[in-house]
Design an enzyme around this catalytic site. Structure first.
Site, PDB file in Angstrom:
ATOM      1  N   GLN A 186       0.818  -1.204   0.000  1.00  0.00           N
ATOM      2  CA  GLN A 186       0.000   0.000   0.000  1.00  0.00           C
ATOM      3  C   GLN A 186       0.860   1.265   0.000  1.00  0.00           C
ATOM      4  OE1 GLN A 186      -2.139  -1.151   3.477  1.00  0.00           O
ATOM      5  NE2 GLN A 186      -0.225  -1.705   4.444  1.00  0.00           N
TER       6      GLN A 186
ATOM      7  N   ASP B 269      -0.044 -12.648   5.629  1.00  0.00           N
ATOM      8  CA  ASP B 269      -1.469 -12.394   5.441  1.00  0.00           C
ATOM      9  C   ASP B 269      -2.258 -13.086   6.567  1.00  0.00           C
ATOM     10  OD1 ASP B 269      -4.139 -12.484   4.638  1.00  0.00           O
ATOM     11  OD2 ASP B 269      -3.599 -12.486   2.525  1.00  0.00           O
ATOM     12  N   GLY B 270      -3.100 -12.334   7.248  1.00  0.00           N
ATOM     13  CA  GLY B 270      -3.867 -12.872   8.364  1.00  0.00           C
ATOM     14  C   GLY B 270      -4.826 -13.975   7.943  1.00  0.00           C
TER      15      GLY B 270
ATOM     16  N   ASP C 297      -7.749  -5.777  13.517  1.00  0.00           N
ATOM     17  CA  ASP C 297      -7.568  -4.321  13.400  1.00  0.00           C
ATOM     18  C   ASP C 297      -7.013  -4.060  12.004  1.00  0.00           C
ATOM     19  OD1 ASP C 297      -7.208  -1.633  13.794  1.00  0.00           O
ATOM     20  OD2 ASP C 297      -5.347  -1.865  14.934  1.00  0.00           O
TER      21      ASP C 297
HETATM   22  N1  SAM Z   1      -7.383   1.424  12.877  1.00  0.00           N
HETATM   23  C1  SAM Z   1      -7.319   1.241  11.497  1.00  0.00           C
HETATM   24  C2  SAM Z   1      -8.597   1.405  10.739  1.00  0.00           C
HETATM   25  O1  SAM Z   1      -9.667   1.071  11.265  1.00  0.00           O
HETATM   26  O2  SAM Z   1      -8.558   1.858   9.608  1.00  0.00           O
HETATM   27  C3  SAM Z   1      -6.536   0.031  11.132  1.00  0.00           C
HETATM   28  C4  SAM Z   1      -5.101   0.325  11.417  1.00  0.00           C
HETATM   29  S1  SAM Z   1      -3.902  -0.892  11.099  1.00  0.00           S
HETATM   30  C5  SAM Z   1      -2.611   0.143  10.550  1.00  0.00           C
HETATM   31  C6  SAM Z   1      -4.445  -1.710   9.618  1.00  0.00           C
HETATM   32  C7  SAM Z   1      -3.444  -2.737   9.149  1.00  0.00           C
HETATM   33  O3  SAM Z   1      -4.105  -3.863   8.574  1.00  0.00           O
HETATM   34  C8  SAM Z   1      -2.483  -2.237   8.052  1.00  0.00           C
HETATM   35  O4  SAM Z   1      -1.212  -2.063   8.598  1.00  0.00           O
HETATM   36  C9  SAM Z   1      -2.534  -3.325   6.980  1.00  0.00           C
HETATM   37  O5  SAM Z   1      -1.254  -3.627   6.457  1.00  0.00           O
HETATM   38  C10 SAM Z   1      -3.127  -4.485   7.762  1.00  0.00           C
HETATM   39  N2  SAM Z   1      -3.785  -5.502   6.928  1.00  0.00           N
HETATM   40  C11 SAM Z   1      -4.649  -5.314   5.912  1.00  0.00           C
HETATM   41  N3  SAM Z   1      -5.014  -6.495   5.391  1.00  0.00           N
HETATM   42  C12 SAM Z   1      -4.358  -7.458   6.105  1.00  0.00           C
HETATM   43  C13 SAM Z   1      -4.318  -8.873   6.031  1.00  0.00           C
HETATM   44  N4  SAM Z   1      -5.031  -9.547   5.133  1.00  0.00           N
HETATM   45  N5  SAM Z   1      -3.534  -9.520   6.937  1.00  0.00           N
HETATM   46  C14 SAM Z   1      -2.816  -8.859   7.862  1.00  0.00           C
HETATM   47  N6  SAM Z   1      -2.812  -7.516   7.973  1.00  0.00           N
HETATM   48  C15 SAM Z   1      -3.577  -6.820   7.094  1.00  0.00           C
END
Ligand code: SAM
Length: 309
Positions: free
Chosen positions: A50, A156-157, A174
């Site tokens: 991203q 990846d989660g 989150d």
């Molecule tokens: N508080 C925030 C919101 O509600 O918008 C979320 C903040 S946190 C920084 C979001 C994180 O989710 C990002 O760092 C992103 O890289 C991660 N993310 C997105 N998709 C993901 C996935 N499939 N597996 C693991 N992490 C993921």
């Protein structure tokens, strides 16, 4: 970055490289846009996943922005992170093993570690979000990532949960909103995998977006969880830096109910765990689940809530 001109209209597509730009706005959504005045662009780079930007703003202090969407800010991060983590973990008497998906800024991890947990596995897709947050937004995550109970996996989660053979007391998502790599984190298939790895008395919670601006996504998240879990509860909180301010979280479990706990028990757990939140209170624990009737009706029915249609 600042030219001090307040009269200019908001920009749909913010480009920090333009030296005179001094307002930030997320792309408009359904004819709605909110903007904040900015004073400095601290960081901007494309990662593997991203576009990452860190911007200083007048109302919210420093902000983390991913692909144009505000993720967290120095001044209101406490609202979002406390309300994501505390309702779920305080309705559990002894949350030991916790999985956090996403959460690269560290704010959720910091709040999870306030509970009597033994291990927190944080599975974040993008190592650069973690590094940039530690460097530019140290107040959000503090030193949580260095805690001996925390371990960070960069992957990846969705894939992690699919192949995970742990039994967990809590799974907390989150993530960014349901587009791109985060989309599958809101799908029924992912929730089935979460169900498999959650202990019988475990708890799940996810951020589920804006009820005003993303009604279809919220409706889908809620109904996907209902296909899998017997207890599913939506709750709301204001997060001023997020578009439309009003934000939602969705709790799910195999039986444990955040509204089934006595208020005195919540107060006692807060005290026993020596947690002093700045937003969450034992009263809000219950109040946040009291939904406006149009939201309740929409959740019961087959259609998304669409206040703006
Ligand atoms: N508080 C925030 C919101 O509600 O918008 C979320 C903040 S946190 C920084 C979001 C994180 O989710 C990002 O760092 C992103 O890289 C991660 N993310 C997105 N998709 C993901 C996935 N499939 N597996 C693991 N992490 C993921």
């Amino acid at each position: 970055v600042s030219d001090g001109d307040d009269s200019r209209p908001p920009t749909a597509d913010w480009r920090p490289s333009r030296a005179k730009q001094d307002w930030f706005a997320e792309p408009p959504l359904r004819g709605f846009q909110q903007r904040v005045q900015t004073t400095k662009v601290c960081y901007r780079k494309e990662s593997c996943a991203q576009r990452i930007e860190v911007v200083d703003s007048v109302p919210f202090g420093r902000m983390l922005v991913l692909d144009g969407a505000v993720q967290t800010t120095e001044r209101d991060e406490f609202i979002y992170h406390e309300m994501l983590v505390h309702p779920a973990l305080l309705c559990h008497p002894d949350p030991r093993q916790v999985l956090l998906i996403g959460g690269g800024d560290g704010g959720a991890l910091r709040r999870i570690l306030q509970h009597p947990v033994s291990t927190v596995t944080m599975v974040e897709l993008d190592s650069q979000v973690v590094e940039v947050s530690q460097r530019y937004l140290p107040s959000v995550g503090g030193t949580a990532i260095l805690d001996h109970r925390a371990s960070l996996l960069i992957e990846d989660g969705v894939e992690f949960v699919k192949h995970c053979d742990l039994k967990l007391d809590a799974v907390i998502v989150d993530s960014t909103d349901p587009v791109g790599p985060a989309k599958a984190l809101f799908a029924e298939e992912f929730y089935r995998s979460v169900h498999r790895i959650l202990a019988d008395d475990g708890v799940f919670v996810t951020q589920s977006g804006s009820p005003l601006l993303m009604p279809a996504e919220l409706h889908e998240t809620y109904h996907n969880l209902r296909q899998v879990f017997p207890v599913v509860r939506l709750y709301l909180t204001p997060v001023p830096s997020y578009p439309g301010t009003l934000w939602s979280f969705t709790f799910a479990s195999k039986g444990r109910d955040p509204l089934g706990v006595e208020p005195g028990v919540i107060r006692q757990r807060l005290s026993d765990r020596a947690i002093s939140p700045h937003f969450y209170t034992s009263e809000l624990h219950f109040g946040a689940f009291a939904l406006p009737s149009f939201v309740e009706e929409a959740l019961k029915g087959g259609r998304p809530i669409d206040l703006l249609a």
